[in-house]
Design an enzyme around this catalytic site. Structure first.
Site, PDB file in Angstrom:
ATOM      1  N   ASP A 149       0.844  -1.140  -0.098  1.00  0.00           N
ATOM      2  CA  ASP A 149       0.033  -0.058  -0.074  1.00  0.00           C
ATOM      3  C   ASP A 149       0.903   1.099   0.105  1.00  0.00           C
ATOM      4  O   ASP A 149       0.106   2.416   0.148  1.00  0.00           O
ATOM      5  CB  ASP A 149      -0.942   0.154   1.314  1.00  0.00           C
ATOM      6  CG  ASP A 149      -0.298   0.133   2.479  1.00  0.00           C
ATOM      7  OD1 ASP A 149       0.825  -0.029   2.514  1.00  0.00           O
ATOM      8  OD2 ASP A 149      -0.918   0.267   3.518  1.00  0.00           O
ATOM      9  N   GLY A 150       2.167   0.864  -0.070  1.00  0.00           N
ATOM     10  CA  GLY A 150       3.183   2.240  -0.207  1.00  0.00           C
ATOM     11  C   GLY A 150       3.608   2.666   1.125  1.00  0.00           C
ATOM     12  O   GLY A 150       4.524   3.570   1.167  1.00  0.00           O
ATOM     13  N   GLU A 151       3.225   2.072   2.238  1.00  0.00           N
ATOM     14  CA  GLU A 151       3.971   2.383   3.549  1.00  0.00           C
ATOM     15  C   GLU A 151       5.286   2.009   3.696  1.00  0.00           C
ATOM     16  O   GLU A 151       5.771   0.773   3.045  1.00  0.00           O
ATOM     17  CB  GLU A 151       2.941   1.562   4.726  1.00  0.00           C
ATOM     18  CG  GLU A 151       1.581   2.447   5.046  1.00  0.00           C
ATOM     19  CD  GLU A 151       1.214   1.762   6.230  1.00  0.00           C
ATOM     20  OE1 GLU A 151       1.538   0.839   6.642  1.00  0.00           O
ATOM     21  OE2 GLU A 151      -0.244   2.234   6.257  1.00  0.00           O
ATOM     22  N   LYS A 157      19.520  41.922  -9.972  1.00  0.00           N
ATOM     23  CA  LYS A 157      18.495  41.612 -10.931  1.00  0.00           C
ATOM     24  C   LYS A 157      17.276  42.536 -10.464  1.00  0.00           C
ATOM     25  O   LYS A 157      16.913  42.770  -9.116  1.00  0.00           O
ATOM     26  CB  LYS A 157      18.045  40.439 -10.624  1.00  0.00           C
ATOM     27  CG  LYS A 157      18.787  39.357 -11.149  1.00  0.00           C
ATOM     28  CD  LYS A 157      18.164  37.766 -11.122  1.00  0.00           C
ATOM     29  CE  LYS A 157      18.146  37.467  -9.569  1.00  0.00           C
ATOM     30  NZ  LYS A 157      17.632  36.021  -9.667  1.00  0.00           N
ATOM     31  N   ASP A 196      18.788  24.070  -8.538  1.00  0.00           N
ATOM     32  CA  ASP A 196      17.517  23.312  -8.629  1.00  0.00           C
ATOM     33  C   ASP A 196      17.121  23.188 -10.197  1.00  0.00           C
ATOM     34  O   ASP A 196      17.565  22.234 -10.762  1.00  0.00           O
ATOM     35  CB  ASP A 196      16.620  23.752  -8.055  1.00  0.00           C
ATOM     36  CG  ASP A 196      15.090  22.869  -7.756  1.00  0.00           C
ATOM     37  OD1 ASP A 196      15.167  21.990  -8.675  1.00  0.00           O
ATOM     38  OD2 ASP A 196      14.420  23.183  -7.212  1.00  0.00           O
ATOM     39  N   THR A 197      16.265  24.340 -10.809  1.00  0.00           N
ATOM     40  CA  THR A 197      16.189  24.119 -12.235  1.00  0.00           C
ATOM     41  C   THR A 197      16.907  24.849 -13.045  1.00  0.00           C
ATOM     42  O   THR A 197      16.960  24.521 -14.415  1.00  0.00           O
ATOM     43  CB  THR A 197      14.581  24.735 -12.507  1.00  0.00           C
ATOM     44  OG1 THR A 197      14.600  26.015 -11.688  1.00  0.00           O
ATOM     45  CG2 THR A 197      13.495  24.131 -11.622  1.00  0.00           C
ATOM     46  N   ALA A 198      17.921  25.333 -12.441  1.00  0.00           N
ATOM     47  CA  ALA A 198      19.223  25.782 -13.159  1.00  0.00           C
ATOM     48  C   ALA A 198      18.989  27.295 -13.702  1.00  0.00           C
ATOM     49  O   ALA A 198      19.722  27.798 -14.738  1.00  0.00           O
ATOM     50  CB  ALA A 198      19.874  25.013 -13.920  1.00  0.00           C
ATOM     51  N   GLY A 199      17.717  27.781 -13.677  1.00  0.00           N
ATOM     52  CA  GLY A 199      17.290  28.910 -14.193  1.00  0.00           C
ATOM     53  C   GLY A 199      18.273  30.408 -13.849  1.00  0.00           C
ATOM     54  O   GLY A 199      18.793  30.756 -14.499  1.00  0.00           O
TER      55      GLY A 199
END
Length: 318
Positions: A41-43, A199, A229-232
């Site tokens: 069940d994912g536990e 900025k 993280d997203t490298a932006g």
């Protein structure tokens, strides 16, 4: 007075088992015999297959993606070890998930970093060892001792050696104003100057204008951050260094390589020649790139664990 357990044991959850093996090897210890499983069940289930009664136990677990599963593994193993009568439990978290949710950005927001700290403490941890929290103030969220290692201790020597004799041509660059203190510390360690990206959004729905405070023209730029993280932010800073600042080439480094979403595509398309990360988060095959190199942290964590166990100061490591 501190009373130690009869011995020291290293256990690992699922997120960064290779780092845990390397830490245990540095300490001349076997990795603790345990199993992490998942019910239908994912536990999450946890079994400790050796006695820890009276031992000082260190659990190695980065709460990286999948963040919630890795956090629950840490909490459940901590509870298991506490109920098995471990003398003390230290949560060794090379990467602390939820660290960016450290304040209320708007009304009715949670402060999830504080909640996570409370959960770790309630589960039974006596101490936390981590590296480069997104905000150093998160140390105050814990009601138990926390040792905060700095990634610069591993990153700076690499670049100091790589650019030895070329310090005049190198400038460290802060990708935003919030990272200035980190970049100033990094620059002072390798003996170079630093610059800052400022900025500003002139008005609503208009792209940000990036200005560079400091001289990077005809220089090699090293962008320093705590995580990618997203490298932006990273890739925009690299583009600004070349197009606005007139830099010759761009390198980058960070402690934590979260690398979610379009991060790899952005890095591949950016002017960044090389991105150096620490192995606080393991890189899956789809997150690997010829531009990315990982540096080891096992020696640093092993030294910190040994110092914690023997009541020696950890501050000497950073």
């Amino acid at each position: 007075m501190n009373f130690h357990g009869k011995d020291i044991k290293i256990f690992a959850c699922s997120s960064n088992r290779q780092l845990a093996l390397s830490i245990a090897k540095d300490l001349g210890l076997p990795l603790g015999n345990s199993e992490i499983g998942v019910f239908s069940d994912g536990e999450i289930s946890c079994s400790i297959n050796e006695s820890v009664r009276g031992s000082d136990v260190f659990i190695i677990q980065s709460t990286s993606c999948p963040v919630n599963d890795n956090l629950m593994e840490l909490l459940i193993m901590t509870d298991a070890l506490k109920r098995a009568s471990a003398a003390s439990i230290t949560a060794v978290m090379p990467y602390f998930g939820y660290a960016r949710q450290d304040r209320k950005a708007k009304s009715r927001d949670p402060i999830s970093a504080k909640l996570t700290a409370n959960l770790i403490t309630t589960a039974g941890a006596d101490r936390v060892l981590t590296m480069d929290l997104h905000s150093p103030q998160i140390q105050g969220f814990f009601d138990i001792p926390l040792d905060h290692l700095q990634g610069v201790s591993a990153l700076a020597p690499y670049f100091k050696k790589r650019f030895s004799g070329k310090e005049e041509s190198l400038v460290c660059l802060s990708p935003d104003v919030g990272s200035v203190a980190r970049v100033r510390n990094f620059a002072s360690r390798i003996g170079v100057g630093f610059a800052i990206i400022d900025k500003r959004r002139q008005k609503a729905n208009v792209c940000e204008v990036m200005n560079i405070i400091g001289d990077v023209k005809d220089k090699t730029v090293l962008i320093v951050d705590d995580m990618v993280d997203t490298a932006g932010t990273l890739c925009n800073a690299a583009k600004a260094a070349i197009e606005t600042g007139g830099a010759n080439e761009v390198f980058a480094c960070a402690t934590h390589g979260v690398l979610s979403g379009p991060a790899i595509e952005r890095i591949e398309a950016s002017p960044i020649k090389e991105l150096i990360l620490l192995d606080t988060i393991p890189l899956s095959d789809e997150k690997k790139s010829d531009k990315i190199k990982l540096l080891d942290t096992h020696s640093l964590f092993a030294q910190a664990i040994e110092r914690i166990y023997t009541d020696k100061p950890v501050s000497i490591l950073y």
